[in-house]
Every structure is written in structure tokens, then in C-alpha cells.
Scaffold this motif. Sequence first.
Motif, short mmCIF file in Angstrom:
data_model
loop_
_atom_site.label_atom_id
_atom_site.label_comp_id
_atom_site.label_asym_id
_atom_site.label_seq_id
_atom_site.Cartn_x
_atom_site.Cartn_y
_atom_site.Cartn_z
N ALA B 134 0.84 -1.20 0.00
CA ALA B 134 0.00 0.00 0.00
C ALA B 134 0.87 1.26 0.00
O ALA B 134 0.58 2.23 -0.71
CB ALA B 134 -0.93 0.00 1.21
N ASP B 135 1.95 1.23 0.78
CA ASP B 135 2.87 2.38 0.81
C ASP B 135 3.54 2.57 -0.56
O ASP B 135 3.70 3.70 -1.03
CB ASP B 135 3.95 2.17 1.88
N THR B 136 3.93 1.46 -1.17
CA THR B 136 4.59 1.54 -2.47
C THR B 136 3.64 2.11 -3.52
O THR B 136 4.02 2.97 -4.32
CB THR B 136 5.08 0.15 -2.90
N ALA B 137 2.40 1.63 -3.50
CA ALA B 137 1.43 2.10 -4.49
C ALA B 137 1.13 3.59 -4.29
O ALA B 137 0.99 4.35 -5.26
CB ALA B 137 0.15 1.28 -4.39
N LEU B 138 1.06 4.01 -3.03
CA LEU B 138 0.82 5.43 -2.75
C LEU B 138 1.97 6.28 -3.27
O LEU B 138 1.76 7.32 -3.91
CB LEU B 138 0.64 5.64 -1.24
N MET B 139 3.18 5.83 -3.03
CA MET B 139 4.32 6.59 -3.52
C MET B 139 4.33 6.60 -5.05
O MET B 139 4.68 7.61 -5.67
CB MET B 139 5.62 6.01 -2.98
N GLY B 140 3.95 5.48 -5.64
CA GLY B 140 3.88 5.44 -7.10
C GLY B 140 2.91 6.47 -7.64
O GLY B 140 3.21 7.17 -8.62
N ARG B 141 1.78 6.59 -7.00
CA ARG B 141 0.80 7.60 -7.44
C ARG B 141 1.38 9.00 -7.32
O ARG B 141 1.19 9.85 -8.19
CB ARG B 141 -0.48 7.50 -6.60
N GLN B 142 2.09 9.24 -6.22
CA GLN B 142 2.69 10.56 -6.03
C GLN B 142 3.74 10.84 -7.10
O GLN B 142 3.80 11.93 -7.66
CB GLN B 142 3.30 10.66 -4.63
N LEU B 143 4.56 9.84 -7.41
CA LEU B 143 5.60 10.03 -8.42
C LEU B 143 4.99 10.29 -9.80
O LEU B 143 5.56 11.02 -10.62
CB LEU B 143 6.52 8.82 -8.48
N LEU B 144 3.84 9.67 -10.04
CA LEU B 144 3.17 9.84 -11.33
C LEU B 144 2.33 11.12 -11.36
O LEU B 144 1.66 11.40 -12.36
CB LEU B 144 2.28 8.63 -11.61
N GLY B 145 2.33 11.86 -10.25
CA GLY B 145 1.60 13.13 -10.21
C GLY B 145 0.11 12.96 -10.02
O GLY B 145 -0.67 13.87 -10.31
N LYS B 146 -0.30 11.80 -9.48
CA LYS B 146 -1.73 11.54 -9.30
C LYS B 146 -2.19 11.84 -7.87
O LYS B 146 -3.37 11.76 -7.59
CB LYS B 146 -2.04 10.08 -9.63
N GLY B 147 -1.25 12.11 -6.98
CA GLY B 147 -1.62 12.44 -5.61
C GLY B 147 -2.15 11.25 -4.86
O GLY B 147 -2.11 10.12 -5.33
N ALA B 148 -2.67 11.51 -3.67
CA ALA B 148 -3.19 10.44 -2.83
C ALA B 148 -4.59 10.06 -3.29
O ALA B 148 -5.35 10.91 -3.75
CB ALA B 148 -3.23 10.91 -1.37
N PRO B 149 -4.93 8.78 -3.17
CA PRO B 149 -6.30 8.37 -3.53
C PRO B 149 -7.30 9.00 -2.57
O PRO B 149 -7.02 9.16 -1.39
CB PRO B 149 -6.25 6.85 -3.38
N ARG B 150 -8.48 9.37 -3.08
CA ARG B 150 -9.53 9.97 -2.24
C ARG B 150 -10.54 8.92 -1.83
O ARG B 150 -10.79 7.99 -2.53
CB ARG B 150 -10.23 11.09 -3.02
#
Lengths: 133, 150
Positions: B134-150
Motif C-alpha cells: 500500500a505504501d509503495t502504491a501510494l508513492m507510485g501515485r505521487q511520483l506519477l503526479g496523481k496524488g493520494a487516492p480519495r
Amino acid sequence: MTTMMLVPGFDRVVELVPGERAVAIRNIPATLPVFATHFARFPVLPGVLLLESMADLAKAALGDGHWRLRTVRGVRFRHFVGPGDQVEIRVEVTGRTDQTAQVRATARVEERVVATARGLALVAAEQPWEGTQ
Amino acid sequence: MRFHLIDRIESWTPREQITARKVTSVAEDCWRPTPAGPVLSFGLALEALCQSATWLMMLSTDYRLRAALLAVDEACAPRDVVPGDVLRTHAVVESMSDEAAVLAGLVTVGGETVLEASGILCSLMDAERLDDPADTALMGRQLLGKGAPR
């Protein structure tokens, strides 16, 4: 010459023969900040930091002047290094001119080879260094 | 130091290539002193490229696998990285299976090569063994510029 001198980044210098070779110990305590993120479930020392230690000891073994690591060849990471390990790094100067040096390096933990570098090519650094103006 | 050397993923193609970015700051604690001022070490410039490669492996496998560095045939750093530089890393897959991948790549600053590496051999490991997925996926979203999931 065996010496008690310090080499930055190392906890103990076992042997230092300027211009020829060096052996030094780097301890890897669990308190290193890098382990917080590398990795959360499986702390392991990044291989590139072992490579940096090899380069640092190579510079100490060269004995004089300022040296910059320019090229690495044949780098192999054979086993993970983690908290509690004591890494012994050995470097051997295999060639040198006024401006360049070639060094071979090995890292061991309890006699087990954990990393090797067939060749570290260093160049004499002149001020200002390229890229720092 | 916080051992994350990528700030953004700019583009990627599964199992083929990735381009990523790292901004550097004098406020970071990664600088090495030299007679001419602080520079980023060779190893950390190489690590930035390798971390780009591991993100490509993770994105390509839906975060199932991540790369552990096994070998580098050759890497060359023609100039130093200094505080304020913006690194652009570009890694290209030469071969990839579920067990290993071989990549090559470049790190540039303003279009100028600061590090080039070939024969980067990575073992592909179960990503869950290293980090919380879950931490890895969250960081992946941040790196891709998608921010945190809502």
C-alpha cells in the motif's frame, strides 16, 4: 605501513600502503538512517553505498592529491549487506599516472565476498572541478 | 538520508523505458564536500538511475516485482552534479523476465550527460518482501503526479 589513521567513512583502517593498497572496516549499525527507507520490511545497505566506500578507500590508498571517481567497470553485488554486518573493504592500485589511477576493490563480510569492482577509474581533480563552476 | 532519489516519473512504457526526474537542493544531506564545493557522489547519481529502473519494474508488474541491483558492467560520470541541478534519468530495458532484467541508461542535467551506465543487471524480487504494498502504491501515485487516492 600499518596505521591507526582515520579514513572518513571507515571505522578502522587495517592496512594502508600509500600508492599500493588499503584495507579498512566499515561497520553497518541498524541505526543508519538509510535503513528507514531501504527497505521498511527488509533493511539492506544499498549496493551503491558499498561502491562509494570502495571509491573512498581507493582515494585514501592513492595517498596524495584530490581524486574523482569517473568510471566503474565490472561491479558485482553478490550478497546483501545489512544491520550488524562488518564490511572489510580491500583496494589495490593496479595502475597510475599523474592524472589517472586504476583500482580494483573487494568487499567481504566474515570472509564471504559480498561485492567486487574489477576496475575503478579515478582522475586527478583540478580546481574548479568540472560541473562545479 | 531518505533513500528516495526520484521525485517524478515523467513517462514510462511497460517493460521498455522510463524517464524520471530528481530535483536537487542544497538543503539535502546527500552532498559530499570537495575542494570546489559540494557534489553528489557517483554512487547516488547511479542510484537515481537504478531507482528509475526499479520503478519501471514495479509499474510494469502492477507493483508485484521490484529490482535489486546485482551488477553494473560499466558506468561513467563525465561531470559532477551540484546543488540545484535537476537530474533527468532515462532507463531502457534490454531484456526482462520474471527473474531478472538488464537495463542501460543515462542521467542528464540540462541535456548534458552526467552519468551513463550499461549492463545494469537487476534481480526481480517479490516487492511485498521489501515494503508494504500500500505504501509503495501510494508513492507510485505521487511520483506519477496523481496524488493520494480519495
